[in-house]
Design a protein around this motif. Structure first.
Motif, PDB file in Angstrom:
ATOM      1  N   ALA A 135      -1.954  -6.508  -7.078  1.00  0.00           N
ATOM      2  CA  ALA A 135      -2.301  -5.104  -7.274  1.00  0.00           C
ATOM      3  C   ALA A 135      -3.436  -4.960  -8.288  1.00  0.00           C
ATOM      4  N   HIS A 143      -6.814  -6.020  -6.695  1.00  0.00           N
ATOM      5  CA  HIS A 143      -7.351  -5.111  -5.680  1.00  0.00           C
ATOM      6  C   HIS A 143      -7.286  -3.652  -6.110  1.00  0.00           C
ATOM      7  N   ASN A 144      -7.073  -3.433  -7.398  1.00  0.00           N
ATOM      8  CA  ASN A 144      -7.129  -2.084  -7.983  1.00  0.00           C
ATOM      9  C   ASN A 144      -6.142  -1.133  -7.305  1.00  0.00           C
ATOM     10  N   ILE A 145      -4.890  -1.599  -7.173  1.00  0.00           N
ATOM     11  CA  ILE A 145      -3.819  -0.786  -6.597  1.00  0.00           C
ATOM     12  C   ILE A 145      -2.821  -0.479  -7.706  1.00  0.00           C
ATOM     13  N   LEU A 151       0.818  -1.210   0.000  1.00  0.00           N
ATOM     14  CA  LEU A 151       0.000   0.000   0.000  1.00  0.00           C
ATOM     15  C   LEU A 151       0.852   1.260   0.000  1.00  0.00           C
ATOM     16  N   PRO A 154      -3.966   2.957  -4.077  1.00  0.00           N
ATOM     17  CA  PRO A 154      -5.286   2.341  -4.275  1.00  0.00           C
ATOM     18  C   PRO A 154      -6.187   3.259  -5.094  1.00  0.00           C
ATOM     19  N   LEU A 177      -7.553  -8.719   0.786  1.00  0.00           N
ATOM     20  CA  LEU A 177      -6.155  -8.424   0.510  1.00  0.00           C
ATOM     21  C   LEU A 177      -5.251  -9.253   1.423  1.00  0.00           C
ATOM     22  N   VAL A 209     -10.308  -0.464  -0.567  1.00  0.00           N
ATOM     23  CA  VAL A 209      -9.625  -1.758  -0.509  1.00  0.00           C
ATOM     24  C   VAL A 209     -10.336  -2.670   0.488  1.00  0.00           C
ATOM     25  N   ASP A 210     -10.619  -3.884   0.038  1.00  0.00           N
ATOM     26  CA  ASP A 210     -11.163  -4.913   0.935  1.00  0.00           C
ATOM     27  C   ASP A 210      -9.976  -5.548   1.656  1.00  0.00           C
ATOM     28  N   TYR A 211      -9.694  -5.091   2.890  1.00  0.00           N
ATOM     29  CA  TYR A 211      -8.476  -5.503   3.583  1.00  0.00           C
ATOM     30  C   TYR A 211      -8.487  -6.985   3.935  1.00  0.00           C
TER      31      TYR A 211
END
Length: 545
Positions: free
Chosen positions: A377, A380-382, A331, A336, A345, A340-342
């Motif tokens: 990444a 999770h759209n990072i 992160l 992000p 993740l 974010v769905d931790y």
């Protein structure tokens, strides 16, 4: 008109090659089945017909497209991961230049024919690639050298193909290709890279820098540059006589050279944030006395201290199997693009670390880890920075080569001390007197500028030049208290800065000294204490008034 015609001719050539390979890909696509989900630890190339034929088209279109494809192979953040994997197989298939052309190039760059410049010049090339080819020669002083000679008219070819590519990029921006590939960023990055590669003096400077950094690793040899015989189009350097790693038979284990190779890639990175960007088997030589030779520094990368700090944390987190630290580094390095769905993740990170670290010594799979982080990444759209992928490619190739020498190499054992040493260096600075004065002066200047900056911000706020304006009524007493607190805070910060500057000067021992202590430092220290006392007295009087 001739320039436009030249571009039109190239457009027709590009369109014809792409159409041919596009038709071949269409014919093969019917029998191909796409994977339902990409694994977190990726394997070899995908074999997607469209990407395979696009790679073949790039090879056919020449040096600029080959270099573009090689760049795309390192940036799975800008193109689909399967395309990046396919482009990693791009090869320079070029014919060597005839002796007459080489003679003209040397004359153009050095002002004389090869026979006049060198005591001996071998027109038979040692290697030929899309940008240049290399010849062996001997200087008048007797040194045996390798002479890297740029292909003629290459800058014109590059300018034409860049214009064609950038025009195509603008036209494809709103299409499906433009939606899955970051065309604008790809072409901007590619322009910077290829323009640097065309200037051999930039490569020569990089070689000199690496030679300096490898003083701690005397077994890593970088050729010396001969500047009197080097220009933008010619690079003359020591000839290293050794066996290329690409020709190593693969029999037996060489753990010493395997560990040395990993250190050769990581030491310059942790020292000054630079790294060799193209460590393929042809650029690594086995030399006598268990030494390694590194050549071809046309592609190098640079990373700032914050990135190195996070990379060191990642290595040590893997050593401790610290999932939370791996997530934090991901992160920190990335941005992000959405919530974010931790929990998801964390679960994916745990799976990735388990697969990458294995269960026994030497099972850390850095290549799998970095490819897995790319997919992590994406999932999770990072958005990871481009430098992450450039460094990732270097580490992946270095690991692959080291595993050829020693399949049981413990990468954490080699890289862990380097990462830990870098983190220790951040905690234990060793300031020189010049650096001490510079930092103290810079800190003091920033603190002195603070009231002015606050005043400017308040002035903009009053003029309505900020986006949001807050207006309160009947809070005059609060404003007065805030002014007093601000004045006290500024006075405390400036006094603290002066005390710190005095202490650093005493530590550096600058200026005349009495009893081993710097008089200049003592003067700054006592002056700051007196100034702080006067400030406190004035503020107390002002408060009562």
């Amino acid at each position: 008109m001739p320039r436009q015609y030249h571009y039109l001719k190239r457009y027709i050539e590009v369109a014809a090659v792409l159409a041919h390979h596009g038709w071949q890909a269409y014919r093969e696509a019917g029998s191909y089945r796409y994977p339902a989900r990409r694994p977190l630890v990726a394997g070899r190339g995908s074999g997607v017909p469209a990407y395979r034929h696009l790679r073949l088209a790039f090879e056919e279109l020449g040096p600029v497209f080959i270099k573009l494809g090689q760049l795309l192979s390192t940036r799975p953040d800008l193109v689909p991961a399967e395309m990046a994997a396919e482009f990693s197989y791009l090869q320079d298939r070029v014919r060597s230049l005839p002796a007459g052309v080489i003679r003209q190039q040397v004359f153009r760059e050095l002002g004389a024919a090869p026979e006049e410049v060198f005591a001996h010049f071998d027109y038979q090339p040692l290697a030929a690639a899309s940008i240049a080819q290399v010849h062996q020669a001997r200087l008048p002083g007797g040194q045996v050298v390798a002479v890297k000679i740029q292909r003629p008219h290459l800058e014109g070819v590059v300018a034409t193909d860049l214009a064609v590519l950038e025009n195509l990029g603008r036209r494809l921006k709103g299409t499906a290709i433009g939606r899955i590939c970051a065309l604008e960023e790809i072409l901007a990055t590619f322009r910077r890279q290829i323009e640097r590669e065309l200037d051999f003096t930039a490569e020569a400077l990089a070689m000199e820098n690496f030679r300096r950094l490898y003083r701690e690793l005397p077994q890593v040899i970088v050729p010396r540059v001969y500047w009197d015989f080097t220009t933008r189009g010619i690079l003359t350097m020591d000839y290293l006589a050794g066996e290329r790693l690409a020709e190593w038979p693969g029999q037996g284990v060489d753990g010493q050279r395997a560990a040395l190779l990993i250190k050769a890639l990581l030491v310059p990175f942790f020292q000054e944030g630079i790294f060799h960007g193209d460590p393929h088997p042809g650029n690594i030589l086995f030399l006598p006395d268990d030494c390694l030779g590194l050549i071809d520094f046309g592609i190098t990368g640079r990373l700032d201290e914050e990135f190195r700090y996070q990379a060191a944390r990642l290595i040590l987190a893997l050593q401790e199997r610290d999932l939370q630290a791996v997530i934090e580094v991901t992160l920190k390095l990335g941005r992000p693009q959405a919530a974010v769905d931790y929990q998801a993740l964390y679960e994916d990170t745990a799976e990735l670390v388990d697969r990458a670290t294995g269960t026994g010594k030497g099972e850390l799979n850095l290549a799998g880890l970095l490819q897995g982080m790319v997919e992590l990444a994406r999932r999770h759209n990072i958005r990871m920075p481009g430098t992450f992928f450039v460094l990732g490619r270097t580490i992946m190739e270095g690991e692959s080569l080291a595993r050829r020498l020693d399949p049981s190499l413990d990468l954490v054992e080699v890289s862990g001390p380097l990462a830990a040493g870098f983190l220790r260096s951040r905690l234990r600075p060793n300031p020189t007197p010049g650096r001490t004065y510079h930092r103290a002066a810079s800190t003091l200047q920033e603190l002195l500028d603070l009231p002015r900056d606050i005043s400017r911000s308040l002035d903009k706020l009053a003029r309505g030049q900020l986006t949001t304006i807050f207006v309160h009524r009947g809070l005059e007493n609060l404003y007065l208290k805030l002014d007093l607190v601000s004045a006290r805070l500024c006075a405390a910060l400036i006094t603290a800065a002066l005390i710190g500057a005095g202490a650093l000067i005493i530590h550096a021992g600058a200026g005349p000294r009495v009893g081993g202590l710097s008089l200049l430092g003592l003067g700054v220290l006592f002056g700051s204490l007196i100034l702080g006392g006067l400030w406190a007295l004035l503020l107390r009087v002002g408060q009562k008034g």
